[in-house]
Enzyme design. Structure first.
Site, PDB file in Angstrom:
ATOM      1  N   ASN A  15       2.883   7.583   6.388  1.00  0.00           N
ATOM      2  CA  ASN A  15       2.058   6.507   5.837  1.00  0.00           C
ATOM      3  C   ASN A  15       1.332   6.926   4.567  1.00  0.00           C
ATOM      4  OD1 ASN A  15       2.784   4.649   7.718  1.00  0.00           O
ATOM      5  ND2 ASN A  15       0.720   4.173   8.390  1.00  0.00           N
ATOM      6  N   TYR A  16       1.248   8.232   4.318  1.00  0.00           N
ATOM      7  CA  TYR A  16       0.727   8.746   3.054  1.00  0.00           C
ATOM      8  C   TYR A  16       1.911   9.317   2.260  1.00  0.00           C
ATOM      9  CZ  TYR A  16      -3.780   8.546   5.501  1.00  0.00           C
ATOM     10  OH  TYR A  16      -4.886   8.139   6.206  1.00  0.00           O
ATOM     11  N   HIS A  70       0.801  -1.221   0.000  1.00  0.00           N
ATOM     12  CA  HIS A  70       0.000   0.000   0.000  1.00  0.00           C
ATOM     13  C   HIS A  70       0.835   1.274   0.000  1.00  0.00           C
ATOM     14  CE1 HIS A  70      -4.385  -0.838   0.427  1.00  0.00           C
ATOM     15  NE2 HIS A  70      -3.928  -2.050   0.647  1.00  0.00           N
ATOM     16  N   GLY A 126      -1.391  -3.728   5.147  1.00  0.00           N
ATOM     17  CA  GLY A 126      -0.541  -4.680   5.848  1.00  0.00           C
ATOM     18  C   GLY A 126      -0.054  -4.109   7.164  1.00  0.00           C
TER      19      GLY A 126
END
Length: 488
Positions: free
Chosen positions: A428-429, A86, A154
């Site tokens: 995370n982005y 991701h 994940g």
């Protein structure tokens, strides 16, 4: 490798499923050799400008992770670790140099212990958060874990979500990792600095995350969700303006997200704005409605807007599935067509109504020129995560931030409304646009640019941990942490 088959190693993906029970026969080995030779002979048909991995290693045991790290390092091959895939920029599965993918797909076991003295779970890096939610609820309807809304994330790379009890990283008790020297480490053997770094600083810069030990949180057996919609004609701007002031300060049991979307109007080619307010309350509707109407009356929430369900069912609802969808959908490792978007900025001050109106017009303008679905997601901060100091974990975006905006193609135009010096971003982005280094090196000057945005003052400590745990900078990607040997 410099012989005529070198194209195979640059352009062909060889998938290696390491299993102690597999033994190649002479016939199968010959078949593999012939197959690889055929690929090499026909490699001119491939795009030679694109590097694909020389191998995809899917370990079944932590020893296979160790072997991959040792062999890659000894042979000067870069390694990229993929939990589910991701990473917004795809850095977990692509590079511009020769590399190996370590795909954690097979390491996805989850063990849940809801004994009153423990309330923990052990989850391997290849497991999805959807499976984690499902397994927890199967053991106890009164337990949960704070993480993201996309079930196919994940756990190895994701654990920086949010919720009543703070971020995922605030509820991690231990971890098992494989370091750059191939050794297996847990919290005791890795030391506090590395354990601090992998909770919010991105594990890919320091080690291979194999598994986590997490602290479960208690939830009621029944929760309430709702979605309330407003068009501009119905006062969406006024409600959105008040949401900014209210959402970060709501009780810890209540979370309300705002999403502004471009929709088709009643006339041909007409575009309009629809603002959705999506909520989760850890309790029943009879308690929720008066609570919201007291603190956020502009939302005009009614009991008819509310749907009561189990916490597990609420994760399905928040993932965008219709009410009544079987919870087994959480076990799917893929969730349909991927959503492609960039996420750039934290917001520290309330955007005035005039600013909101400007944003709506920018969204409509994008909707007029794009066939894609245009939306802008606003996620509130506050709650438990704001009570924890910025330096407690590597994740620094805590007190003082009102909300995080997920957006497309509006980075420059959002400048007047967002954090500054530095303009912050959430790891995370991931977003390469805010700065990067080449695949095969980590430029410290470049790293300071993206590092300060992702980690603020924690960046310097992260560089110190990197120098201690991976001084040769084996674990690297275009936005990895560089080693700093001069940090005091």
């Amino acid at each position: 490798m410099k012989d005529s088959n070198s194209a195979t190693f640059q352009l062909v993906t060889i998938v290696l499923f390491l299993s102690l029970s597999w033994r190649a026969t002479s016939d199968s080995s010959s078949q593999v050799d012939k197959f690889l030779q055929c690929l090499a002979n026909n490699s001119a048909l491939m795009l030679e400008s694109i590097y694909t991995p020389i191998a995809i290693v899917a370990p079944n045991h932590v020893s296979h992770v160790q072997a991959t790290v040792i062999c890659a390092k000894d042979n000067g091959v870069q390694i990229r670790v993929r939990s589910v895939g991701h990473d917004y920029e795809g850095l977990s599965y692509r590079s511009n140099v020769t590399f190996v993918i370590l795909d954690m797909f097979n390491l996805r076991s989850i063990d849940v212990d809801v004994d009153v003295d423990n309330e923990v779970a052990f989850v391997q890096a290849g497991a999805t958060i959807g499976k984690l939610y499902y397994k927890i609820a199967n053991e106890s309807k009164g337990h949960a874990y704070p993480a993201g809304v996309c079930p196919s994330l994940g756990t190895g790379g994701h654990f920086s979500g949010g919720g009543k009890y703070g971020l995922s990283v605030d509820n991690i008790l231990d971890a098992q990792v494989v370091g750059a020297d191939g050794n297996i480490l847990d919290q005791a053997s890795m030391g506090e600095d590395l354990f601090w770094a992998i909770r919010g600083g991105g594990g890919a810069s320091f080690a291979v995350i194999v598994s986590w030990k997490i602290k479960l949180v208690q939830v009621p057996e029944k929760v309430t969700v709702f979605t309330v919609l407003f068009t501009l004609e119905q006062g969406a701007t006024d409600v959105a303006f008040k949401w900014q002031q209210v959402a970060p300060k709501l009780p810890e049991d209540l979370y309300i997200r705002q999403i502004a979307s471009v929709i088709n109007g009643s006339c041909p080619l007409e575009k309009k704005i629809l603002v959705s307010f999506m909520g989760l309350f850890l309790g029943e509707a009879d308690k929720l409605v008066p609570l919201v109407n007291q603190s956020f009356p502009e939302l005009n929430l009614t009991k008819e807007d509310c749907k009561e369900m189990s916490w597990l069912e609420s994760t399905v609802y928040w993932a965008g599935f219709p009410v009544g969808t079987p919870v087994q959908v959480l076990l799917n490792r893929t969730q349909g067509a991927p959503n492609i978007f960039k996420v750039k900025s934290d917001v520290k001050t309330v955007i005035p109504k005039e600013g909101l109106e400007t944003i709506w017009q920018m969204l409509i303008g994008m909707g007029n020129t794009s066939a894609a679905n245009i939306s802008m997601q606003w996620n509130p901060y506050g709650g438990k995560m704001s009570e924890i100091p910025e330096s407690s974990t590597a994740f620094p975006h805590r007190s003082g931030n009102l909300f995080l905006i997920q957006l497309r193609d509006m980075y420059d135009r959002m400048g007047p409304f967002v954090s500054k010096d530095p303009r912050e971003a959430f790891l995370n982005y991931r977003d390469i646009d805010i700065g990067s280094s080449p695949s095969d090196q980590t430029n410290f000057t470049h790293a300071q640019v993206y590092g300060s945005k992702y980690f603020k003052d924690n960046f310097q400590r992260l560089t110190m941990v990197k120098a201690e745990m991976d001084p040769s900078n084996f674990f690297k990607n275009e936005q990895s942490i560089p080693p700093n040997f001069n940090f005091k």
